[in-house]
Design an enzyme around this catalytic site. Sequence first.
Site, PDB file in Angstrom:
ATOM      1  N   LYS A 109      14.450 -44.910   5.312  1.00 30.99           N
ATOM      2  CA  LYS A 109      13.289 -44.039   5.073  1.00 30.99           C
ATOM      3  C   LYS A 109      13.080 -43.786   3.589  1.00 30.99           C
ATOM      4  CE  LYS A 109      12.420 -41.847   9.445  1.00 30.99           C
ATOM      5  NZ  LYS A 109      12.152 -40.649  10.208  1.00 30.99           N
ATOM      6  N   LYS A 192      11.066 -51.281  13.701  1.00 31.96           N
ATOM      7  CA  LYS A 192      11.048 -50.353  14.833  1.00 31.96           C
ATOM      8  C   LYS A 192       9.640 -49.775  15.045  1.00 31.96           C
ATOM      9  CE  LYS A 192      12.589 -45.996  14.344  1.00 31.96           C
ATOM     10  NZ  LYS A 192      13.038 -44.665  14.759  1.00 31.96           N
ATOM     11  N   LYS A 195       6.259 -43.573  14.614  1.00 28.26           N
ATOM     12  CA  LYS A 195       5.065 -42.732  14.457  1.00 28.26           C
ATOM     13  C   LYS A 195       4.529 -42.833  13.045  1.00 28.26           C
ATOM     14  CE  LYS A 195       7.263 -39.172  17.099  1.00 28.26           C
ATOM     15  NZ  LYS A 195       8.466 -39.051  16.258  1.00 28.26           N
TER      16      LYS A 195
HETATM   17  N1  AQP Z   1      11.142 -47.670  18.528  1.00 30.55           N
HETATM   18  C1  AQP Z   1      11.941 -46.942  19.297  1.00 30.55           C
HETATM   19  N2  AQP Z   1      12.544 -47.506  20.377  1.00 30.55           N
HETATM   20  C2  AQP Z   1      13.351 -46.763  21.182  1.00 30.55           C
HETATM   21  N3  AQP Z   1      13.590 -45.446  20.976  1.00 30.55           N
HETATM   22  C3  AQP Z   1      13.006 -44.853  19.922  1.00 30.55           C
HETATM   23  N4  AQP Z   1      13.034 -43.601  19.457  1.00 30.55           N
HETATM   24  C4  AQP Z   1      12.261 -43.509  18.341  1.00 30.55           C
HETATM   25  N5  AQP Z   1      11.713 -44.708  18.070  1.00 30.55           N
HETATM   26  C5  AQP Z   1      12.153 -45.558  19.033  1.00 30.55           C
HETATM   27  C6  AQP Z   1      13.777 -42.515  20.068  1.00 30.55           C
HETATM   28  O1  AQP Z   1      12.865 -41.459  20.334  1.00 30.55           O
HETATM   29  C7  AQP Z   1      13.527 -40.210  20.164  1.00 30.55           C
HETATM   30  C8  AQP Z   1      12.721 -39.325  19.285  1.00 30.55           C
HETATM   31  O2  AQP Z   1      12.597 -39.915  18.010  1.00 30.55           O
HETATM   32  P1  AQP Z   1      12.072 -39.040  16.781  1.00 30.55           P
HETATM   33  O3  AQP Z   1      10.653 -38.786  16.914  1.00 30.55           O
HETATM   34  O4  AQP Z   1      12.871 -37.818  16.666  1.00 30.55           O
HETATM   35  O5  AQP Z   1      12.423 -39.773  15.497  1.00 30.55           O
HETATM   36  P2  AQP Z   1      12.384 -41.209  15.006  1.00 30.55           P
HETATM   37  O6  AQP Z   1      13.503 -41.973  15.574  1.00 30.55           O
HETATM   38  O7  AQP Z   1      12.385 -41.100  13.555  1.00 30.55           O
HETATM   39  O8  AQP Z   1      11.027 -41.768  15.606  1.00 30.55           O
HETATM   40  P3  AQP Z   1       9.837 -42.354  14.864  1.00 30.55           P
HETATM   41  O9  AQP Z   1       8.762 -42.611  15.827  1.00 30.55           O
HETATM   42  O10 AQP Z   1      10.262 -43.501  14.026  1.00 30.55           O
HETATM   43  O11 AQP Z   1       9.367 -41.122  13.998  1.00 30.55           O
HETATM   44  P4  AQP Z   1       9.002 -41.032  12.496  1.00 30.55           P
HETATM   45  O12 AQP Z   1       8.064 -42.141  12.210  1.00 30.55           O
HETATM   46  O13 AQP Z   1       8.398 -39.683  12.376  1.00 30.55           O
HETATM   47  O14 AQP Z   1      10.298 -41.162  11.743  1.00 30.55           O
HETATM   48  C9  AQP Z   1      14.915 -40.516  19.599  1.00 30.55           C
HETATM   49  O15 AQP Z   1      15.850 -40.463  20.661  1.00 30.55           O
HETATM   50  C10 AQP Z   1      14.796 -41.920  19.102  1.00 30.55           C
HETATM   51  O16 AQP Z   1      16.028 -42.625  19.206  1.00 30.55           O
END
Ligand code: AQP
Length: 329
Positions: A109, A192, A195
């Site tokens: 990140k 991955k 969001k």
């Molecule tokens: N691509 C993914 N595949 C499977 N699981 C995923 N998770 C996130 N992306 C994937 C799982 O969703 C839960 C919540 O995730 P989060 O929103 O707390 O944070 P993150 O992992 O940082 O998700 P994002 O979408 O990538 O958010 P941003 O862009 O805001 O950083 C977790 O259990 C995660 O493992």
Amino acid sequence: MQRVFSGIQPTGIPHLGNYLGAIRNWVTLQKDHDCLFCLVDMHSLTMLWSPEALREQTLASTACLLASGIDPTRLYNQSAVSAHARLGWIFNCVSRLGWLNRMTQFKDKAGKNRENHSAGLYVYPNLMAADILAFHATRVPVGDDQRQHLELANDIAQKFNHDMGVEFFPQIEPLIPPHAARVMSLRDGSKKMSKSDPSAQSRIILNDTADDIAQKIRKARTDAEPLPSEEAGLEGRPEARNLLTIYAAMSDRTLADVLGQFAGQGFGTFKQALADLLVETLAPVADETRRLMGDRAHLMQVLRQGAERARAVSEPIVSEAEKLVGFLR
Ligand code: AQP
């Protein structure tokens, strides 16, 4: 009964990766576990944010989770329960810089510009450990990307117990789904699904319409080869593997089974079948999400009641941790 804790950042509308990696399992686990599910709004401040967007996205994520089948009595937002911040600070002082330096999510990140990122992004895993351990939760359903953070949470729990000479915090077991634990971007199979990806085409979100879903799948990046009959034929084809994995997870079938069905066919037929499958499951979630988003008072009420319950569970645990470290009460 085992206690389960998991969270999601309200940094945008939850996507298919969040759904398959986490939310779908939460819905199953709540049937026979003592579950707490949290909109981790404090984690959302670790990257640049807008207060108005955070408010809206917290409500929208609440609506999505309820529409996906989460029990309203188990849902709350993190900042409403002070136990997270209080234990988070203690863990900032237990965790070691050397441990945090190894966290790949921070490296991903922060990228090359790490000097300009928030200190919060760096200590994020300490707060995540507090999120879970403030409830003495022992099972944490997450996607594969969170595995390293949970190992760190166990190191923190162990060090706290060792330093204070107690057996207070339990060890945590990650519950990572066997399939689709890391759903990849629809535009780039090496990234991955996230969001925060600037391309809205890279992800299917839980309030997409049927047309949005069909269009995103039609435009999903693929390659020129027909689909193989064996898994070995997916070597070097991350986009094809991702779409097939999504299909398998959504239909509760194995990858081998799905390959058997589509072997030798082009992406046209397969993408149509995948879009139909996604629409069948996700369109009702999207409709219900939109309906719930029209009732903000109800969403606020759900969060307030959930926070009350979360406070009742976490307060004695965090008060005891505070006593153990020497704080006077
Ligand atoms: N691509 C993914 N595949 C499977 N699981 C995923 N998770 C996130 N992306 C994937 C799982 O969703 C839960 C919540 O995730 P989060 O929103 O707390 O944070 P993150 O992992 O940082 O998700 P994002 O979408 O990538 O958010 P941003 O862009 O805001 O950083 C977790 O259990 C995660 O493992």
